[in-house]
Design an enzyme around this catalytic site. Structure first.
Site, PDB file in Angstrom:
ATOM      1  N   GLY A   1      -3.763 -13.000  -4.228  1.00 46.49           N
ATOM      2  CA  GLY A   1      -2.852 -11.897  -3.937  1.00 46.49           C
ATOM      3  C   GLY A   1      -1.553 -11.988  -4.719  1.00 46.49           C
ATOM      4  O   GLY A   1      -0.559 -11.361  -4.374  1.00 46.49           O
TER       5      GLY A   1
ATOM      6  N   SER B   1      -4.778 -10.688 -12.050  1.00 45.69           N
ATOM      7  CA  SER B   1      -5.402  -9.690 -12.936  1.00 45.69           C
ATOM      8  C   SER B   1      -4.346  -8.898 -13.694  1.00 45.69           C
ATOM      9  O   SER B   1      -4.486  -8.674 -14.899  1.00 45.69           O
ATOM     10  CB  SER B   1      -6.336  -8.775 -12.156  1.00 45.69           C
ATOM     11  OG  SER B   1      -5.707  -8.286 -11.009  1.00 45.69           O
TER      12      SER B   1
ATOM     13  N   HIS C   1       0.832  -1.222   0.000  1.00 45.76           N
ATOM     14  CA  HIS C   1       0.000   0.000   0.000  1.00 45.76           C
ATOM     15  C   HIS C   1       0.860   1.264   0.000  1.00 45.76           C
ATOM     16  O   HIS C   1       0.437   2.305   0.494  1.00 45.76           O
ATOM     17  CB  HIS C   1      -1.007  -0.002   1.160  1.00 45.76           C
ATOM     18  CG  HIS C   1      -2.089  -1.021   0.972  1.00 45.76           C
ATOM     19  ND1 HIS C   1      -3.223  -0.773   0.237  1.00 45.76           N
ATOM     20  CD2 HIS C   1      -2.185  -2.307   1.392  1.00 45.76           C
ATOM     21  CE1 HIS C   1      -3.983  -1.867   0.217  1.00 45.76           C
ATOM     22  NE2 HIS C   1      -3.371  -2.815   0.912  1.00 45.76           N
TER      23      HIS C   1
ATOM     24  N   ASP D   1       1.842  -4.043  -9.422  1.00 46.37           N
ATOM     25  CA  ASP D   1       1.558  -5.377  -9.964  1.00 46.37           C
ATOM     26  C   ASP D   1       1.882  -5.443 -11.456  1.00 46.37           C
ATOM     27  O   ASP D   1       2.498  -6.400 -11.936  1.00 46.37           O
ATOM     28  CB  ASP D   1       0.088  -5.742  -9.745  1.00 46.37           C
ATOM     29  CG  ASP D   1      -0.283  -5.744  -8.274  1.00 46.37           C
ATOM     30  OD1 ASP D   1       0.632  -5.656  -7.439  1.00 46.37           O
ATOM     31  OD2 ASP D   1      -1.482  -5.831  -7.975  1.00 46.37           O
TER      32      ASP D   1
HETATM   33  C1  GLA Z   1      -2.843  -4.523  -4.912  1.00 43.62           C
HETATM   34  C2  GLA Z   1      -2.669  -3.386  -5.906  1.00 43.62           C
HETATM   35  C3  GLA Z   1      -1.250  -2.828  -5.879  1.00 43.62           C
HETATM   36  C4  GLA Z   1      -0.810  -2.503  -4.458  1.00 43.62           C
HETATM   37  C5  GLA Z   1      -1.108  -3.668  -3.516  1.00 43.62           C
HETATM   38  C6  GLA Z   1      -0.847  -3.316  -2.082  1.00 43.62           C
HETATM   39  O1  GLA Z   1      -2.081  -5.635  -5.285  1.00 43.62           O
HETATM   40  O2  GLA Z   1      -2.968  -3.808  -7.209  1.00 43.62           O
HETATM   41  O3  GLA Z   1      -1.156  -1.682  -6.704  1.00 43.62           O
HETATM   42  O4  GLA Z   1      -1.366  -1.307  -4.005  1.00 43.62           O
HETATM   43  O5  GLA Z   1      -2.456  -4.105  -3.619  1.00 43.62           O
HETATM   44  O6  GLA Z   1       0.488  -3.053  -1.881  1.00 43.62           O
END
Ligand code: GLA
Length: 380
Positions: free
Chosen positions: A117, A121, A28, A165
């Site tokens: 996680g 996507s 985050h 990501d």
């Molecule tokens: C998701 C979002 C990322 C990032 C993480 C938390 O994976 O896609 O951009 O903010 O949460 O670090």
């Protein structure tokens, strides 16, 4: 035979693979102009793309789900939910950059657990963006493809995600982690060497529906924090500009909840840099401590953990062969990332499977991942 202005002939099909990611630390922080430390992994999405000879008809098959979807490239809009939005979102963002995309058929499949996680996507978005760019010779660079993939998520999926990501999926390098400065977009690679230790992911097998709405709420809470701090110090334009000392000195002038959110982000940025030094200095013990601190900050200050994630982290605390454990990614479910002694993985997985099942009624799923290259064409 048709010849393109650059002297090549048009391509009629492309096969692309795009990986999921881990994030060692820095959660985050990306949408707050901060630092992240991700790497691409050996779980991936593979997309086959081919021209179908039509002017503007697209058909996409999601093989794992046994679902298919067709849309008109000149007339489409987001659906209430579903993987189709990632596809249409990428097309839409590339078209905004004046991409001339003709009719295509695509088919994709993969082994990145959805909701785990590990960014299934982003892998889907990046695979399509990369494949369209290659097949239609659109001429975009990787950063444009990364940004378009991120914006697909904002504008078609409705999650105001950061850049981590899509960056990790596109730019990953075998056996290397990446330190990305999400403000300047400067990045560097360095080897992930953990000596006697390895990374183990444990999937809670839970993905709470809260995840997307709470994600956007966290993002606006951070913006609220910036607005408050900016009133007193106009040079602050993101949480990256805030030090812990500054934050503490403003403590009484902001809601407690906002203070905690900012406290997480500011302290997490610091931890990413410390973790990088720990890795470079071959100091996995220090890295492990920072990983634990990250979890407790995400749990208590940022409030994006879940009972299942907290339970898995708690199960590691009395194990001297585990250096660190924390929730990974957006939160509210998905995986924990653990730094565990090589050779003790099976023992730990056996133990934690039993305690977790006793608590929640089902097993967690372990993954020993390896670090791989980012998005690219499938080598035939
Ligand atoms: C998701 C979002 C990322 C990032 C993480 C938390 O994976 O896609 O951009 O903010 O949460 O670090």
């Amino acid at each position: 035979m048709e010849v393109l202005p650059n002297g090549t002939t048009p391509r009629h099909s492309v096969a692309v693979q795009s990986p999921g990611r881990i994030n060692l630390i820095g959660e985050h922080t990306d949408y707050n102009d901060g630092y992240v430390l991700p790497a691409a992994i050996d779980k991936k999405t593979v997309m086959q793309l081919k021209r179908n000879g039509t002017a503007h008809q697209a058909t996409v098959v999601a093989s794992n789900l046994n679902e298919s979807f067709s849309f008109d490239l000149q007339n489409f809009s987001p659906l209430p939910g579903g993987w189709q939005n990632y596809i249409m979102g990428v097309v839409h963002e590339l078209q905004k950059l004046n991409a001339d995309i003709h009719g295509f058929d695509a088919e994709f499949e993969g082994d990145i657990p959805i909701g785990g996680g590990m960014s299934s996507s982003a892998a889907l978005e990046c695979s399509l963006a990369f494949a369209l760019n290659e097949m239609f010779d659109l001429g975009f660079d990787k950063w444009q493809l990364i940004k378009a993939s991120q914006m697909a998520e904002h504008n078609f999926v409705g999650i105001k995600c950061g850049i981590m990501d899509q960056f990790a999926s596109m730019m990953g390098k075998k056996d290397q982690v990446m330190l990305l400065d999400c403000r300047s977009l400067e990045y560097s690679y360095f080897p992930l060497e953990l000596g006697a230790y390895q990374i183990l992911l444990l999937n809670t097998n839970v993905s709470h529906s809260l995840a997307s709405s709470e994600y956007n709420t966290r993002r606006s809470e951070c913006e609220e924090g910036v607005a408050l701090l900016k009133k007193e110090n106009p040079v602050i334009s993101s949480l990256r500009d805030v030090s812990l000392e500054q934050l503490v000195s403003h403590r009484d002038r902001m809601p407690k909840r906002i203070f905690r959110r900012i406290h997480h982000v500011v302290s997490e940025n610091k931890r990413v840099l410390e973790a990088t030094n720990a890795l470079l200095g071959n100091n996995p013990d220090v890295l492990g401590k920072l990983v634990y601190q990250s979890h407790f900050s995400l749990q208590n200050d940022y409030e994006v953990s879940s009972p299942e994630l907290d339970f898995l982290v708690q199960q590691t605390i009395d194990k001297d062969y585990i250096l660190g454990s924390r929730m990974m990614g957006g939160g509210f479910g998905g995986c924990t990332i653990n730094i565990i002694e090589k050779g003790r993985v099976a023992e730990f997985v056996d133990k934690v499977s039993v305690t977790y099942r006793n608590q929640f009624g089902f097993h967690p799923t372990p993954y020993s991942v390896s670090i791989e290259n980012g998005t690219g064409e499938v080598e035939s």
